[in-house]
Design an enzyme around this catalytic site. Structure first.
Site: not given
Ligand code: ACO
Length: 362
Positions: A246, A305
Protein backbone atom coordinates in the site's frame (compact mmCIF):
# COMPACT_ATOMS: atom_id res chain seq x y z
CA UNK A 1 8.77 17.09 -7.57
CA UNK A 2 7.64 13.93 -5.76
CA UNK A 3 7.10 10.98 -8.07
CA UNK A 4 3.52 9.77 -7.64
CA UNK A 5 2.92 12.81 -5.37
CA UNK A 6 4.02 10.62 -2.46
CA UNK A 7 3.63 12.45 0.89
CA UNK A 8 2.37 15.58 -0.89
CA UNK A 9 -0.61 17.14 0.91
CA UNK A 10 -3.01 18.31 -1.79
CA UNK A 11 -6.22 19.02 0.17
CA UNK A 12 -7.61 19.69 3.63
CA UNK A 13 -10.49 17.45 4.63
CA UNK A 14 -12.82 16.81 7.56
CA UNK A 15 -13.92 13.49 6.08
CA UNK A 16 -11.31 10.83 6.81
CA UNK A 17 -7.74 10.32 7.94
CA UNK A 18 -5.41 7.45 7.09
CA UNK A 19 -2.53 6.92 9.52
CA UNK A 20 -0.21 4.60 7.62
CA UNK A 21 2.27 4.08 10.45
CA UNK A 22 -0.31 3.24 13.11
CA UNK A 23 -2.59 1.33 10.68
CA UNK A 24 -5.56 3.49 11.66
CA UNK A 25 -8.50 4.85 9.64
CA UNK A 26 -10.76 7.56 11.07
CA UNK A 27 -13.96 8.64 9.34
CA UNK A 28 -15.51 11.89 10.62
CA UNK A 29 -13.70 11.44 13.94
CA UNK A 30 -14.81 7.83 14.50
CA UNK A 31 -12.50 4.83 14.18
CA UNK A 32 -13.23 2.30 11.45
CA UNK A 33 -13.57 -0.49 14.03
CA UNK A 34 -16.30 1.44 15.89
CA UNK A 35 -18.13 2.32 12.68
CA UNK A 36 -18.17 -1.27 11.41
CA UNK A 37 -19.45 -2.45 14.81
CA UNK A 38 -22.24 0.10 15.24
CA UNK A 39 -23.23 1.67 11.92
CA UNK A 40 -25.16 0.79 8.82
CA UNK A 41 -24.21 1.97 5.35
CA UNK A 42 -26.94 4.63 5.55
CA UNK A 43 -25.60 5.88 8.93
CA UNK A 44 -22.13 6.35 7.46
CA UNK A 45 -23.46 7.92 4.27
CA UNK A 46 -25.39 10.50 6.34
CA UNK A 47 -22.30 11.08 8.49
CA UNK A 48 -20.09 11.72 5.48
CA UNK A 49 -22.60 14.07 3.84
CA UNK A 50 -23.12 16.11 7.04
CA UNK A 51 -23.03 19.86 6.27
CA UNK A 52 -22.12 19.24 2.63
CA UNK A 53 -25.64 19.40 1.16
CA UNK A 54 -28.17 22.19 0.92
CA UNK A 55 -29.86 21.00 4.15
CA UNK A 56 -29.19 18.45 6.94
CA UNK A 57 -30.08 14.82 6.07
CA UNK A 58 -30.44 12.13 8.75
CA UNK A 59 -29.82 8.42 8.20
CA UNK A 60 -33.55 7.54 8.26
CA UNK A 61 -34.41 10.12 5.61
CA UNK A 62 -31.42 9.05 3.55
CA UNK A 63 -32.49 5.39 3.69
CA UNK A 64 -36.03 6.21 2.52
CA UNK A 65 -34.87 8.62 -0.20
CA UNK A 66 -32.19 6.22 -1.38
CA UNK A 67 -34.81 3.47 -1.72
CA UNK A 68 -36.91 5.75 -3.95
CA UNK A 69 -33.81 6.77 -5.92
CA UNK A 70 -33.04 3.09 -6.64
CA UNK A 71 -36.51 2.85 -8.16
CA UNK A 72 -35.88 5.96 -10.26
CA UNK A 73 -32.57 4.81 -11.72
CA UNK A 74 -33.97 1.36 -12.56
CA UNK A 75 -35.62 2.86 -15.67
CA UNK A 76 -32.14 3.17 -17.20
CA UNK A 77 -31.71 -0.61 -16.92
CA UNK A 78 -34.50 -1.07 -19.44
CA UNK A 79 -32.65 1.17 -21.90
CA UNK A 80 -29.57 -1.06 -21.76
CA UNK A 81 -28.46 -2.78 -24.97
CA UNK A 82 -25.97 -5.55 -25.85
CA UNK A 83 -23.11 -3.14 -26.44
CA UNK A 84 -23.22 -2.23 -22.75
CA UNK A 85 -23.69 -5.68 -21.27
CA UNK A 86 -20.72 -7.02 -23.24
CA UNK A 87 -18.42 -4.50 -21.52
CA UNK A 88 -16.61 -5.37 -18.27
CA UNK A 89 -19.23 -4.74 -15.53
CA UNK A 90 -17.55 -1.64 -14.10
CA UNK A 91 -17.36 -0.09 -17.58
CA UNK A 92 -21.05 -0.82 -18.17
CA UNK A 93 -21.89 0.79 -14.80
CA UNK A 94 -19.84 3.84 -15.77
CA UNK A 95 -21.58 4.09 -19.15
CA UNK A 96 -25.02 3.99 -17.51
CA UNK A 97 -24.05 6.59 -14.90
CA UNK A 98 -22.94 8.87 -17.76
CA UNK A 99 -26.60 9.06 -18.78
CA UNK A 100 -27.63 10.69 -15.48
CA UNK A 101 -27.94 14.47 -15.28
CA UNK A 102 -25.09 16.44 -13.73
CA UNK A 103 -25.67 18.62 -10.65
CA UNK A 104 -24.44 19.23 -7.14
CA UNK A 105 -27.60 18.93 -5.04
CA UNK A 106 -29.06 16.21 -2.78
CA UNK A 107 -31.16 14.84 -5.66
CA UNK A 108 -28.10 14.27 -7.84
CA UNK A 109 -26.18 12.75 -4.91
CA UNK A 110 -29.03 10.29 -4.27
CA UNK A 111 -29.21 9.17 -7.91
CA UNK A 112 -25.44 8.64 -7.93
CA UNK A 113 -25.50 6.61 -4.69
CA UNK A 114 -28.36 4.49 -6.04
CA UNK A 115 -27.05 4.07 -9.58
CA UNK A 116 -24.17 1.56 -9.21
CA UNK A 117 -26.17 -0.36 -6.59
CA UNK A 118 -28.95 -0.91 -9.14
CA UNK A 119 -26.94 -1.11 -12.36
CA UNK A 120 -24.36 -3.68 -11.28
CA UNK A 121 -26.78 -6.46 -10.19
CA UNK A 122 -28.91 -5.83 -13.31
CA UNK A 123 -25.88 -6.02 -15.62
CA UNK A 124 -24.70 -9.24 -13.96
CA UNK A 125 -28.11 -10.88 -14.34
CA UNK A 126 -28.52 -9.81 -17.97
CA UNK A 127 -25.07 -11.21 -18.75
CA UNK A 128 -26.28 -14.56 -17.39
CA UNK A 129 -29.44 -14.41 -19.53
CA UNK A 130 -31.67 -13.62 -16.54
CA UNK A 131 -34.19 -10.79 -16.18
CA UNK A 132 -33.10 -7.90 -13.95
CA UNK A 133 -34.82 -7.71 -10.56
CA UNK A 134 -36.46 -4.38 -9.69
CA UNK A 135 -35.35 -2.69 -6.47
CA UNK A 136 -37.43 -2.81 -3.28
CA UNK A 137 -37.36 0.74 -1.88
CA UNK A 138 -38.22 -0.33 1.69
CA UNK A 139 -35.06 -2.46 2.02
CA UNK A 140 -31.70 -1.12 3.15
CA UNK A 141 -29.20 -0.47 0.38
CA UNK A 142 -27.21 -3.63 1.29
CA UNK A 143 -30.23 -5.92 1.49
CA UNK A 144 -31.62 -4.59 -1.78
CA UNK A 145 -28.31 -5.02 -3.65
CA UNK A 146 -28.23 -8.70 -2.68
CA UNK A 147 -31.93 -9.14 -3.47
CA UNK A 148 -31.42 -7.57 -6.92
CA UNK A 149 -28.38 -9.80 -7.47
CA UNK A 150 -29.92 -13.14 -6.54
CA UNK A 151 -33.66 -12.60 -6.90
CA UNK A 152 -34.32 -13.70 -3.32
CA UNK A 153 -34.13 -12.09 0.10
CA UNK A 154 -30.63 -12.37 1.63
CA UNK A 155 -29.91 -13.80 5.09
CA UNK A 156 -29.22 -11.45 8.02
CA UNK A 157 -25.55 -12.52 8.00
CA UNK A 158 -25.19 -11.71 4.31
CA UNK A 159 -26.75 -8.26 4.77
CA UNK A 160 -24.46 -7.51 7.74
CA UNK A 161 -21.42 -8.67 5.77
CA UNK A 162 -22.20 -6.43 2.79
CA UNK A 163 -23.02 -3.54 5.12
CA UNK A 164 -19.64 -4.01 6.84
CA UNK A 165 -17.95 -3.98 3.44
CA UNK A 166 -19.75 -0.81 2.26
CA UNK A 167 -18.94 0.96 5.56
CA UNK A 168 -15.31 -0.20 5.49
CA UNK A 169 -14.61 1.15 2.02
CA UNK A 170 -16.80 4.27 2.22
CA UNK A 171 -13.90 6.71 2.37
CA UNK A 172 -10.12 6.57 2.58
CA UNK A 173 -8.28 9.88 2.44
CA UNK A 174 -6.92 11.19 -0.82
CA UNK A 175 -6.60 7.94 -2.76
CA UNK A 176 -6.27 8.11 -6.56
CA UNK A 177 -10.00 7.95 -7.37
CA UNK A 178 -10.94 10.45 -4.66
CA UNK A 179 -8.24 12.82 -5.89
CA UNK A 180 -9.66 12.46 -9.41
CA UNK A 181 -13.13 13.31 -8.04
CA UNK A 182 -11.76 16.40 -6.28
CA UNK A 183 -9.90 17.60 -9.39
CA UNK A 184 -13.14 17.49 -11.39
CA UNK A 185 -15.13 19.13 -8.57
CA UNK A 186 -12.54 21.91 -8.35
CA UNK A 187 -13.53 22.97 -11.88
CA UNK A 188 -17.16 23.26 -10.63
CA UNK A 189 -18.32 20.48 -12.91
CA UNK A 190 -21.10 18.51 -11.18
CA UNK A 191 -21.12 15.40 -9.00
CA UNK A 192 -21.89 13.06 -11.91
CA UNK A 193 -18.73 14.20 -13.67
CA UNK A 194 -16.70 13.71 -10.48
CA UNK A 195 -18.06 10.19 -9.95
CA UNK A 196 -17.37 9.23 -13.58
CA UNK A 197 -13.74 10.37 -13.28
CA UNK A 198 -13.38 8.54 -9.98
CA UNK A 199 -14.70 5.24 -11.37
CA UNK A 200 -12.22 5.54 -14.23
CA UNK A 201 -9.36 5.88 -11.73
CA UNK A 202 -10.72 3.09 -9.52
CA UNK A 203 -10.78 0.41 -12.19
CA UNK A 204 -6.99 0.19 -12.57
CA UNK A 205 -5.33 -2.94 -11.12
CA UNK A 206 -3.16 -0.84 -8.80
CA UNK A 207 -6.27 0.65 -7.16
CA UNK A 208 -9.69 -1.04 -7.11
CA UNK A 209 -8.99 -3.69 -9.72
CA UNK A 210 -7.00 -6.00 -7.44
CA UNK A 211 -9.54 -8.28 -5.68
CA UNK A 212 -10.53 -10.30 -8.77
CA UNK A 213 -6.87 -11.21 -9.35
CA UNK A 214 -6.60 -12.16 -5.64
CA UNK A 215 -9.07 -14.99 -6.29
CA UNK A 216 -7.24 -15.94 -9.50
CA UNK A 217 -4.10 -16.19 -7.37
CA UNK A 218 -5.81 -18.41 -4.76
CA UNK A 219 -7.15 -20.66 -7.52
CA UNK A 220 -3.74 -20.94 -9.16
CA UNK A 221 -2.07 -21.76 -5.81
CA UNK A 222 -4.71 -24.40 -5.06
CA UNK A 223 -3.21 -25.93 -1.89
CA UNK A 224 -1.56 -24.58 1.23
CA UNK A 225 1.61 -26.58 0.46
CA UNK A 226 1.95 -24.89 -2.94
CA UNK A 227 1.70 -21.32 -1.60
CA UNK A 228 5.33 -20.51 -0.98
CA UNK A 229 6.60 -21.97 -4.24
CA UNK A 230 3.91 -20.26 -6.34
CA UNK A 231 4.42 -16.88 -4.69
CA UNK A 232 8.19 -17.12 -5.06
CA UNK A 233 7.85 -17.85 -8.77
CA UNK A 234 5.45 -14.91 -9.22
CA UNK A 235 7.99 -12.58 -7.61
CA UNK A 236 10.75 -14.09 -9.76
CA UNK A 237 8.70 -13.09 -12.81
CA UNK A 238 8.59 -9.52 -11.45
CA UNK A 239 4.88 -9.71 -10.63
CA UNK A 240 3.20 -7.98 -7.70
CA UNK A 241 1.28 -10.09 -5.23
CA UNK A 242 -2.31 -8.88 -5.41
CA UNK A 243 -3.81 -7.84 -2.09
CA UNK A 244 -0.46 -6.84 -0.58
CA UNK A 245 1.35 -3.52 -0.31
CA UNK A 246 0.00 0.00 0.00
CA UNK A 247 1.23 3.51 -0.68
CA UNK A 248 0.31 4.79 2.80
CA UNK A 249 0.10 1.77 5.13
CA UNK A 250 3.45 0.50 6.33
CA UNK A 251 1.63 -1.90 8.65
CA UNK A 252 -1.50 -3.98 8.27
CA UNK A 253 -4.39 -2.19 6.53
CA UNK A 254 -7.09 -1.93 9.25
CA UNK A 255 -9.75 -2.54 6.61
CA UNK A 256 -8.38 -6.04 6.01
CA UNK A 257 -9.21 -7.02 9.60
CA UNK A 258 -12.60 -5.31 9.49
CA UNK A 259 -13.49 -7.47 6.48
CA UNK A 260 -11.93 -10.59 7.95
CA UNK A 261 -14.17 -10.02 10.99
CA UNK A 262 -17.21 -9.57 8.75
CA UNK A 263 -16.60 -13.04 7.32
CA UNK A 264 -16.78 -14.74 10.73
CA UNK A 265 -20.62 -14.97 11.02
CA UNK A 266 -20.79 -16.32 7.46
CA UNK A 267 -18.21 -19.00 8.28
CA UNK A 268 -19.91 -19.83 11.61
CA UNK A 269 -23.26 -20.38 9.87
CA UNK A 270 -21.81 -22.44 7.02
CA UNK A 271 -22.54 -19.78 4.39
CA UNK A 272 -18.99 -19.76 3.06
CA UNK A 273 -16.49 -22.43 2.07
CA UNK A 274 -14.28 -22.77 5.18
CA UNK A 275 -11.55 -24.55 3.17
CA UNK A 276 -11.22 -21.48 0.96
CA UNK A 277 -10.75 -19.24 4.01
CA UNK A 278 -8.11 -21.61 5.42
CA UNK A 279 -6.24 -21.57 2.10
CA UNK A 280 -6.41 -17.77 2.01
CA UNK A 281 -4.99 -17.52 5.53
CA UNK A 282 -2.10 -19.82 4.58
CA UNK A 283 -1.42 -17.81 1.41
CA UNK A 284 -1.49 -14.59 3.42
CA UNK A 285 1.11 -15.92 5.87
CA UNK A 286 3.32 -17.25 3.07
CA UNK A 287 3.08 -13.96 1.14
CA UNK A 288 3.93 -11.86 4.19
CA UNK A 289 6.97 -14.04 4.89
CA UNK A 290 8.28 -13.97 1.34
CA UNK A 291 7.72 -10.22 0.95
CA UNK A 292 9.64 -9.68 4.20
CA UNK A 293 12.52 -11.74 2.87
CA UNK A 294 12.65 -10.34 -0.66
CA UNK A 295 11.56 -6.69 -0.30
CA UNK A 296 13.78 -5.52 2.47
CA UNK A 297 13.66 -1.76 1.78
CA UNK A 298 9.98 -1.36 2.68
CA UNK A 299 7.36 -3.40 4.52
CA UNK A 300 4.42 -4.71 2.51
CA UNK A 301 1.49 -6.00 4.51
CA UNK A 302 -1.95 -7.23 3.57
CA UNK A 303 -4.30 -4.60 2.11
CA UNK A 304 -8.08 -4.21 1.91
CA UNK A 305 -8.36 -6.06 -1.39
CA UNK A 306 -7.27 -9.45 -0.02
CA UNK A 307 -10.27 -9.92 2.28
CA UNK A 308 -12.54 -7.98 -0.07
CA UNK A 309 -12.01 -10.81 -2.54
CA UNK A 310 -13.04 -13.45 0.01
CA UNK A 311 -16.02 -11.48 1.30
CA UNK A 312 -17.47 -10.62 -2.13
CA UNK A 313 -16.90 -14.19 -3.29
CA UNK A 314 -18.80 -15.43 -0.23
CA UNK A 315 -21.67 -13.07 -1.13
CA UNK A 316 -21.77 -14.63 -4.63
CA UNK A 317 -20.58 -11.64 -6.62
CA UNK A 318 -18.66 -12.89 -9.65
CA UNK A 319 -15.00 -11.85 -9.53
CA UNK A 320 -15.32 -9.81 -12.72
CA UNK A 321 -17.74 -7.56 -10.82
CA UNK A 322 -15.59 -6.82 -7.75
CA UNK A 323 -14.43 -3.41 -8.95
CA UNK A 324 -18.05 -2.51 -9.63
CA UNK A 325 -19.01 -3.47 -6.06
CA UNK A 326 -16.16 -1.28 -4.81
CA UNK A 327 -17.65 1.61 -6.77
CA UNK A 328 -21.00 1.08 -5.00
CA UNK A 329 -19.31 1.56 -1.63
CA UNK A 330 -16.87 4.33 -2.52
CA UNK A 331 -19.36 6.60 -4.32
CA UNK A 332 -20.35 8.17 -1.00
CA UNK A 333 -16.73 9.11 -0.31
CA UNK A 334 -16.32 10.55 -3.80
CA UNK A 335 -19.48 12.63 -3.44
CA UNK A 336 -18.53 13.94 0.01
CA UNK A 337 -15.03 14.90 -1.18
CA UNK A 338 -16.38 16.50 -4.36
CA UNK A 339 -18.81 18.59 -2.31
CA UNK A 340 -16.12 19.55 0.20
CA UNK A 341 -13.81 20.57 -2.65
CA UNK A 342 -16.51 22.54 -4.46
CA UNK A 343 -17.53 24.36 -1.26
CA UNK A 344 -14.11 25.09 0.22
CA UNK A 345 -11.36 24.45 -2.32
CA UNK A 346 -9.73 26.29 -5.22
CA UNK A 347 -9.25 25.11 -8.79
CA UNK A 348 -6.65 22.30 -8.67
CA UNK A 349 -4.02 23.23 -11.20
CA UNK A 350 -0.48 22.04 -10.42
CA UNK A 351 2.49 22.60 -12.72
CA UNK A 352 4.74 20.17 -14.55
CA UNK A 353 8.51 20.33 -14.99
CA UNK A 354 9.23 20.38 -18.71
CA UNK A 355 12.00 17.91 -19.64
CA UNK A 356 11.46 17.80 -23.42
CA UNK A 357 13.46 19.46 -26.20
CA UNK A 358 13.60 23.27 -26.50
CA UNK A 359 13.58 25.24 -29.77
CA UNK A 360 17.03 25.73 -31.32
CA UNK A 361 18.38 29.27 -30.99
CA UNK A 362 18.17 31.10 -34.37
N1 ACO B 1 4.05 -7.50 -4.49
C1 ACO B 1 5.35 -7.46 -4.83
N2 ACO B 1 6.08 -6.36 -4.75
C2 ACO B 1 5.48 -5.25 -4.31
C3 ACO B 1 4.14 -5.22 -3.93
C4 ACO B 1 3.41 -6.41 -4.04
N3 ACO B 1 2.12 -6.48 -3.75
N4 ACO B 1 3.81 -3.98 -3.54
C5 ACO B 1 4.91 -3.23 -3.68
N5 ACO B 1 5.92 -4.00 -4.15
C6 ACO B 1 7.26 -3.58 -4.48
C7 ACO B 1 7.23 -2.74 -5.73
O1 ACO B 1 7.33 -3.55 -6.87
C8 ACO B 1 8.39 -1.87 -5.51
O2 ACO B 1 9.53 -2.58 -5.82
P1 ACO B 1 10.35 -2.30 -7.15
O3 ACO B 1 10.63 -0.82 -7.13
O4 ACO B 1 11.52 -3.16 -6.99
O5 ACO B 1 9.43 -2.71 -8.29
C9 ACO B 1 8.48 -1.62 -4.02
O6 ACO B 1 7.77 -2.71 -3.47
C10 ACO B 1 7.94 -0.28 -3.56
O7 ACO B 1 6.60 -0.33 -3.44
P2 ACO B 1 5.73 0.90 -2.90
O8 ACO B 1 6.42 2.20 -3.21
O9 ACO B 1 5.29 0.65 -1.53
O10 ACO B 1 4.47 0.74 -3.83
P3 ACO B 1 3.52 1.87 -4.41
O11 ACO B 1 3.13 2.83 -3.35
O12 ACO B 1 4.06 2.44 -5.65
O13 ACO B 1 2.30 0.94 -4.81
C11 ACO B 1 0.53 -0.56 -4.59
C12 ACO B 1 1.32 0.56 -3.91
C13 ACO B 1 0.11 -0.12 -5.99
C14 ACO B 1 -0.74 -0.86 -3.80
C15 ACO B 1 1.42 -1.83 -4.66
O14 ACO B 1 1.73 -2.26 -3.37
C16 ACO B 1 0.80 -2.94 -5.47
O15 ACO B 1 0.91 -2.98 -6.70
N6 ACO B 1 0.08 -3.92 -4.78
C17 ACO B 1 -0.56 -4.98 -5.49
C18 ACO B 1 -1.90 -4.49 -6.06
C19 ACO B 1 -2.94 -4.24 -4.97
O16 ACO B 1 -3.10 -5.02 -4.06
N7 ACO B 1 -3.68 -3.10 -5.12
C20 ACO B 1 -4.72 -2.68 -4.19
C21 ACO B 1 -4.26 -1.57 -3.30
S1 ACO B 1 -5.47 -1.12 -2.11
C22 ACO B 1 -6.49 -0.04 -2.90
O17 ACO B 1 -6.12 0.74 -3.73
C23 ACO B 1 -7.95 -0.05 -2.59
Amino acid sequence: MKNGLEDVIAAETRLSDVDGDAGRLIIRGISLEELVEDSSYEDVAALLLDELLERPIGAAELRASLGRARGEVFVHVQAMDGTLTDLPPVDAVRALIARLPDGDDFGTALLLLAAPAVFLPAILRIREGKAPVAPTPSLSQSADILAMLTGSLPTAEQVSALDAYLVTISDHGLNASTFAARVIASTKAGLTSSVLAAISALKGPLHGGAPGPVLDMLDAIGTEENARKWLGQALDRGERLMGFGHRIYRVRDPRADALKGALVPLVATGQVDADRIRLAEAVEQAALAILRERKTDRTHDVNVEFYTALLLDALKFPRKAFTGVFSIGRTIGWIAHAREQALEGRLIRPRSAYIGPVPQAA
